[in-house]
Design an enzyme around this catalytic site. Structure first.
Site, mmCIF file in Angstrom:
data_model
loop_
_atom_site.group_PDB
_atom_site.id
_atom_site.type_symbol
_atom_site.label_atom_id
_atom_site.label_comp_id
_atom_site.label_asym_id
_atom_site.label_seq_id
_atom_site.Cartn_x
_atom_site.Cartn_y
_atom_site.Cartn_z
ATOM 1 N N ASN A 3 40.164 56.101 55.398
ATOM 2 C CA ASN A 3 39.056 55.274 55.866
ATOM 3 C C ASN A 3 37.868 56.089 56.360
ATOM 4 O OD1 ASN A 3 40.423 52.966 55.198
ATOM 5 N ND2 ASN A 3 41.194 52.572 57.263
ATOM 6 N N CYS A 37 40.590 38.962 48.574
ATOM 7 C CA CYS A 37 41.403 40.016 49.181
ATOM 8 C C CYS A 37 42.634 39.375 49.797
ATOM 9 C CB CYS A 37 40.611 40.765 50.245
ATOM 10 S SG CYS A 37 41.527 42.080 51.044
ATOM 11 N N ASP A 60 45.549 47.741 61.423
ATOM 12 C CA ASP A 60 46.274 48.463 60.381
ATOM 13 C C ASP A 60 47.633 48.983 60.842
ATOM 14 O OD1 ASP A 60 44.362 47.999 58.489
ATOM 15 O OD2 ASP A 60 43.490 50.008 58.512
ATOM 16 N N ARG A 68 47.554 53.337 47.497
ATOM 17 C CA ARG A 68 46.145 53.260 47.899
ATOM 18 C C ARG A 68 45.910 53.956 49.231
ATOM 19 N NH1 ARG A 68 44.643 47.986 49.189
ATOM 20 N NH2 ARG A 68 42.747 49.063 49.821
#
Length: 419
Positions: free
Chosen positions: A23, A117, A306, A398
């Site tokens: 990120n 998403c 997250d 990812r």
């Protein structure tokens, strides 16, 4: 399609090195578009999203060179077109961060709207409204944000909600704007600070990154630089939870403990003994069952969304009952339904999951629905009796570099099965 097979029941033991932060790497790679000479970015994780960003830059005509050690050199002087096409943006919503740099440096950008998403809406209106306030002419047509500007002009921006990518896009755009830009209600995440530090190393004038008020004094041009991405705090937290959920003893190195305060508090609450150094954390949960811990997600420095799924997995086998409340993204409980297939006792009430810890989980095939959800299913598989099969692991790729290799280093019985 690849899948993971995990034979549960082994306490993890050993140490693992943390990769660079995805990120932070993605917006930093986008920011290289602002430089008038080549920029070099190191400690970049080898991930699918990073590969997509490199492909996106290459599609525009930008010269990108990747060395053996994942140091990426970018020369934006060769750019041919300022277009981010739908087929790439739909696979990685973070592609939206090229909008600000393209507009500021080249005066134009055609960036596809991201589309749907699995973890809910992440509106781009804050990006668009902010760029319009900086003087951009923007139209949304045929699924694309089409932005034009001769030179952006600094202004005061007050963001309706805290948005990481919105803050990053507007901060990058403001670096080449005329005059001063103030971003109020800015995101405070370490990845925003890392981007600001990268921009400063290119000659940008930025103050206040890491607070909710960022001030950018525009300059006429930015130059190339050499920079290393900060360590991934979410990967760090995930491996610490892996140690805790398996009643193990793990040490992570190459990390930033100061970025993990909210996570470390919850690990201590769960009963873990922690040792902390300047760039390492050691967790000891040997011969102990975790205690249930309540979680409520919030923007940094609160508990990170997250890490919600990983702590949900921990709570499934913990002693007691915990409430996990998600306030950042709607629809981010899809992993809960899959963990029920492993025997977890979970009741969902709106944006809160009530998890009653059970003594054991049992293996079953489960399906990953998004990046962090997939990590939680791997963690649950580490403690489930039998062999758990995790499908759709392209989600994991990812955001986690070599997850099966790193877990195997710690003693996990895990292997990737080519699909």
């Amino acid at each position: 399609m690849d899948k993971l097979h995990i034979r549960g029941g082994t306490p993890l033991e050993g140490e693992v090195r943390i990769s660079g932060a995805k990120n932070a790497a993605l917006p930093i790679l986008a920011a290289t578009l602002l430089a008038d000479s080549p920029a070099s970015v190191g400690n970049v994780p080898h991930l699918r999203d990073v590969t997509t960003m490199i492909e996106l830059l290459g599609r525009m005509g930008v010269s990108v060179t990747v060395t053996d050690k994942m140091r990426i050199e970018v020369d934006a002087s060769t750019i041919r077109e300022c277009i981010a096409p739908y087929e790439l943006v739909r696979t990685m919503r973070a592609s939206i961060v090229v909008l600000g740099p393209l507009l500021a440096r080249f005066g134009k950008a055609d960036v596809s709207l991201p589309g749907g998403c699995a973890i809910g809406a992440r509106p781009v209106n804050l990006h668009v409204d902010g760029l319009r306030a900086l003087g951009a002419d923007i139209h949304i047509e045929n699924g694309y944000i089409r932005a034009r500007a001769d030179r952006l002009v600094g202004t005061r921006l007050v963001l309706d909600t805290v948005t990481v990518t919105g803050t990053e896009n507007l901060m990058m755009a403001a670096t080449l704007a005329e005059g001063e830009t103030v971003i109020e209600n800015a995101a405070r995440e370490p990845e925003v600070v890392d981007l600001a530090n990268f921009l400063i190393s290119m000659g940008a004038k930025i103050h206040g990154a890491g607070t909710d008020r960022i001030v950018v004094e525009g300059v006429k041009k930015l130059h190339g630089t050499s920079y290393d991405v900060l360590p991934d705090r979410i990967e760090s937290g995930t491996y610490l939870v892996a140690g805790a959920i398996t009643s193990g003893h793990v040490r992570i190195k190459g990390t930033r403990p100061d970025h993990l305060d909210a996570v470390l508090v919850k690990l201590r609450d769960a009963g873990a003994t922690l040792g902390i150094g300047p760039n390492w954390i050691e967790l000891d949960m040997r011969n102990r069952r975790p205690r249930a811990v309540d979680i409520r997600t919030a923007p940094y420095p609160g508990f990170p969304t997250d890490m919600q799924a990983q702590f949900a997995a921990l709570n499934t086998i913990a002693e007691g009952t915990a409430a996990v409340t998600e306030t950042v993204f709607e629809n981010r409980f899809m992993h809960m339904l899959e963990m029920r297939r492993l025997g977890a006792d979970i009741r969902i009430e709106g944006n809160t999951a009530i998890i009653h810890g059970v003594e054991k989980l049992t293996a079953a095939p489960v399906m990953a629905t998004d990046l962090r959800a997939s990590a939680s299913l791997v963690l649950a598989g580490l403690v489930a009796e039998g062999t758990t099969e995790v499908l759709r692991i392209y989600h994991i790729d990812r955001g986690y570099e070599c997850i099966e290799e790193k877990l195997a280093q710690l003693g996990a019985h895990i292997k990737r099965i080519p699909g």
